[in-house]
Write an enzyme that holds these catalytic residues in place. Sequence first.
Site, PDB file in Angstrom:
ATOM      1  N   ASP A 523      12.956   0.808   5.839  1.00  0.00           N
ATOM      2  CA  ASP A 523      12.292  -0.193   6.681  1.00  0.00           C
ATOM      3  C   ASP A 523      12.318   0.303   8.130  1.00  0.00           C
ATOM      4  O   ASP A 523      12.955   1.316   8.433  1.00  0.00           O
ATOM      5  CB  ASP A 523      13.076  -1.509   6.535  1.00  0.00           C
ATOM      6  CG  ASP A 523      12.307  -2.713   7.032  1.00  0.00           C
ATOM      7  OD1 ASP A 523      11.134  -2.578   7.412  1.00  0.00           O
ATOM      8  OD2 ASP A 523      12.893  -3.812   7.045  1.00  0.00           O
ATOM      9  N   GLU A 526       8.591   2.696  11.861  1.00  0.00           N
ATOM     10  CA  GLU A 526       7.366   2.953  12.664  1.00  0.00           C
ATOM     11  C   GLU A 526       7.598   3.978  13.755  1.00  0.00           C
ATOM     12  O   GLU A 526       6.645   4.731  14.033  1.00  0.00           O
ATOM     13  CB  GLU A 526       6.884   1.624  13.260  1.00  0.00           C
ATOM     14  CG  GLU A 526       6.411   0.623  12.237  1.00  0.00           C
ATOM     15  CD  GLU A 526       7.545  -0.019  11.432  1.00  0.00           C
ATOM     16  OE1 GLU A 526       8.674  -0.079  11.956  1.00  0.00           O
ATOM     17  OE2 GLU A 526       7.300  -0.435  10.294  1.00  0.00           O
ATOM     18  N   ASP A 601       6.069  -8.131   7.201  1.00  0.00           N
ATOM     19  CA  ASP A 601       6.667  -9.456   7.352  1.00  0.00           C
ATOM     20  C   ASP A 601       5.633 -10.553   7.451  1.00  0.00           C
ATOM     21  O   ASP A 601       5.239 -10.964   8.538  1.00  0.00           O
ATOM     22  CB  ASP A 601       7.550  -9.461   8.604  1.00  0.00           C
ATOM     23  CG  ASP A 601       8.652  -8.413   8.488  1.00  0.00           C
ATOM     24  OD1 ASP A 601       8.898  -7.947   7.360  1.00  0.00           O
ATOM     25  OD2 ASP A 601       9.250  -8.075   9.509  1.00  0.00           O
TER      26      ASP A 601
HETATM   27  C1  LIG Z   1       2.248 -10.586   5.815  1.00  0.00           C
HETATM   28  O1  LIG Z   1       2.651 -11.051   7.054  1.00  0.00           O
HETATM   29  C2  LIG Z   1       1.861 -10.782   8.143  1.00  0.00           C
HETATM   30  C3  LIG Z   1       2.415 -11.591   9.258  1.00  0.00           C
HETATM   31  O2  LIG Z   1       3.694 -11.224   9.605  1.00  0.00           O
HETATM   32  C4  LIG Z   1       0.399 -11.114   7.874  1.00  0.00           C
HETATM   33  O3  LIG Z   1      -0.400 -10.671   8.907  1.00  0.00           O
HETATM   34  C5  LIG Z   1      -0.068 -10.479   6.634  1.00  0.00           C
HETATM   35  O4  LIG Z   1      -1.354 -10.854   6.391  1.00  0.00           O
HETATM   36  C6  LIG Z   1       0.807 -10.914   5.552  1.00  0.00           C
HETATM   37  N1  LIG Z   1       0.433 -10.253   4.370  1.00  0.00           N
HETATM   38  C7  LIG Z   1       0.320 -10.919   3.271  1.00  0.00           C
HETATM   39  C8  LIG Z   1       0.015 -10.103   2.102  1.00  0.00           C
HETATM   40  O5  LIG Z   1       0.448 -12.093   3.190  1.00  0.00           O
END
Ligand SMILES: *[C@@H]1O[C@H](CO)[C@@H](O)[C@H](O)[C@H]1NC(C)=O
Length: 911
Positions: A523, A526, A601
């Site tokens: 994790d 980046e 996240d």
């Molecule tokens: C996961 O979380 C981020 C926000 O932190 C969001 O932009 C993204 O779309 C989310 N992805 C899913 C698969 O829900």
Amino acid sequence: MRLQSVLLWIFCFSSVLAVKEYLFKNCDNSGFCHRNKHYANQIKSLGSAFVPHYAIDPSSVHLQESGQDFHIAGTIIKKVPNIPDLQVELPITVSLLEGNNVRVQIDESGRNQITVKNKYVNHRRYNETGQWAFASEELPYISKKDVKLDISSDKLSFTYGPAQEYTAELQFLPVKLTISYKDEPQVVVNDQNFLNLEHWRVRDANAEHLSDEQVDFDMFTDSFGDSKEDKLPLGPESIGLDFTFKNYKNLYGIPEHADSLNLKDTTGSNQPYRLFNVDIFEYETDSRLPMYGAIPLLLAVRPELSVGLFWINSADTFVDLDKNSDSGDSRTHWISENGVIDFMIIVDKTPAAINKNYGLITGYVQLPPLFSLGYHQCRWNYNDEKDVLEINSLMDKHRIPYDTIWLDIEYTDSKKYFTWQNDVFPDPEGMMKELDATGRNLVVIIDPHIKTGYPVSDQFRKQKICINDATNTSYLGHCWPGESVWIDTLNPNAQALWDSQFVWDKKNKFTGGLSTNLHIWNDMNEPSVFNGPETTSPRDNLHYGGWEHRSVHNIYGLSYHEATYNSLKKRQSHTTRERPFILTRSYYSGSQRTAAMWTGDNMSKWEYLQISLPMVLTSNIVGMPFAGADVGGFFGNPSKELLTRWYQAGIWYPFFRAHAHIDSRRREPWVAGEPYTSIMTDAVKLRYSLLPMLYTAFYESSVSGIPIMKPVFYEALDNLESYSIEDQFFVGNSGLLVKPVVEKEADDIEIYLPDSEVYYDFTNGNITGDITKFQLNKPGYVKRAVTLNDIPVFLKGGSIIAQKNRYRRSSKLMVNDPYTLIVAPDSNGNANGKLYIDDGESFGYTKGLSAKVSSIDVNYVGSLSSIEIEKIVIISQPQSQINKLIIHNPKLKVAADWSATFATDVEHDEL
Ligand SMILES: *[C@@H]1O[C@H](CO)[C@@H](O)[C@H](O)[C@H]1NC(C)=O
Ligand SMILES: *[C@@H]1O[C@H](CO)[C@@H](O)[C@H](O)[C@H]1NC(C)=O
Ligand SMILES: *[C@@H]1O[C@H](CO)[C@@H](O)[C@H](O)[C@H]1NC(C)=O
Ligand SMILES: *[C@@H]1O[C@H](CO)[C@@H](O)[C@H](O)[C@H]1NC(C)=O
């Protein structure tokens, strides 16, 4: 997961600007993007009055041959009308590769002679991105005899491809490259004359280097927020180039963004698609802001032909898309902060062929260990051994199959990686053994920031394998453990030290002694730096070779998870469980060879469940298919309905993991209670029953690059309406068409059938009742009622899929279970399918046996040859009165000498 500390301080500032706009650059306030966009705008307004700055010197053009390879080399001369004395030489190389692939590289030769004040920084243009992205040092260049080459005084051209139907023509003045198929232009490079390479100059002499079309905004300083300390020791070095896709309106790829599958027009916004790996949190959906990973591959698709553009650069990059031109073309403008210009253009008939050809360069997804296709249970955090083992047995109590439990950062002693928090994890080896007893695995997190002041970081600093600051001493920043250093995995000496942390021997508590069911989650790579600009490493930090972080930013995450993979692979001398599993948050082209990714996240909200589908689809079409989103959403507490729907969608992500933030309430499937628990359990069981089909899809992807979660348009290229469908998908080449319910309180759902083939309603994978058939004269929607129980799935006529239908606690325990085949004839009564089988954990498959058996393709290993097919279900043809036929115990075994064929066009009275 993400920092709470930043969360706190962000709120102090965020009264006017949204969080991300405050934290992250856009094109206007990013020096190099601002300058290139200004330049482009000036050129557009000058029109034909603009005098091009770049031309190829015809006398420089020559053939370079080494062995079988050949390249055309020459020099571009940069001259600017208002600065008569200026003349810059830019060596250009053009090469051809297998897969109808043209590569162009442009460097700046004058940099070899310069001296810079800062003696630590490498002042050349970074040209090693490809070494990380490519699968091999030996690229598949094609030999000169397969190419027809023509060089004249004002242009050169190549004719290539299996039937010599492709042409690349490079015009010298102005520099312009046109790639055509059967004489019809497909892509024009530098069509708009946006080619720009900011050549070397010193601050004091800058004025003598600026053309009338340029501005000098932030060339030697960075005025953006917390980036002000960037010393920019090499001044302006950006590159820019435009590509026009002739007669293409549908563009895909260039993740990672929380955005639509079919990319949006970005003209008139200061937010082009940005590729810059960052730890972004609470990201908005419908956004071009950068995220954790970057794959600079763009696909342009139309019914007859597709194009892939691979921009091989690891610096901060913006991509501006103009889809509005009257001509029907799409115009794109690519801008990177530094590095050489290096790109490949691949033209072929279909997007699947682009996937295949791109994989010849960057490699295909590694065939994962079978367990990693099972259900992963994670949260931040399972607190101690008792907690882990209790979850483990509760899964059994509720008869929920699962393969892997995960530990987030709290398992460590004070976030010191490679240690355990001894009081709550006194016996990791015993814990791993107990999980192993039912075929289960443990994944623990290991991040690249290493806390200062303990033996691991002391050793790394002493051996000088850390990222350095601008004064060439180990950079100190803040992350989870507090003050930390970052391992520099771009340094070839880092691997051995990383390996030494993963030594599998009886005395190493971290690895559970000789445990073979431990795998790793990378994790924050980046890299995430809590006190760094844009929450990452300062750009003037230094890596091995004196390269600035600015040049290598987007490949750091790849170099890190690859090092982890290599370390894990070495452990396996004492076991057949050879295939490591690594999950990474940050990635680049080529990451598919060693890791799975997830979308970071996300939030427990319906719109994040919805956006997860185009995000995972996009990842699949750019060669990174082992992808998923956190089931349930990371932040917050999903309603029981949302959680249930997320499981029902999540079982289709190639990577299927439930995860939750430390402040979220527990939400394992049994917490919600009935009817939710049973519905979520059924969804997980459906995933397990389809593992043979899914593993086959991974196998096919591992040799051809075909997406596992596959956009509908891949199977309906003639149907333009299908090009923007992003809420349903096919699973590999299996014929399964899925439309998960991602709306609150849905009573019905409309499924798009992209062609006039027959589709069988396979909702919930249930073939016990009557089977409804749908067949339309032309593509369109069919409506189906749904309850909370339902996962709408259709099976396309012409398919055969294999299932294993017994409940087992883990995928490993299913190994000897018999198969059920489901045969779904097409309108002509034919069906075929593939089944790939191997031991699921060793590398034996790379030299494995395979046998073609009737329409089922079987690759088997030793003892698996005794596995039986216990049932064949043949769905009757559309016109038949009878619904389906079931052959019980057909006395078939899956084996090399299995020669049974089954006719799918039998009359029902024959059986
Ligand atoms: C996961 O979380 C981020 C926000 O932190 C969001 O932009 C993204 O779309 C989310 N992805 C899913 C698969 O829900
Ligand atoms: C910078 O530091 C690295 C070790 O981190 C060393 O190998 C390199 O030689 C140093 N560069 C110079 C110019 O001293
Ligand atoms: C990068 O450029 C240097 C200097 O021109 C050259 O020696 C080296 O071979 C190049 N590396 C790659 C991978 O092209
Ligand atoms: C499968 O279909 C049958 C008949 O329509 C129905 O009784 C049963 O409840 C269904 N099972 C599931 C899991 O949907």
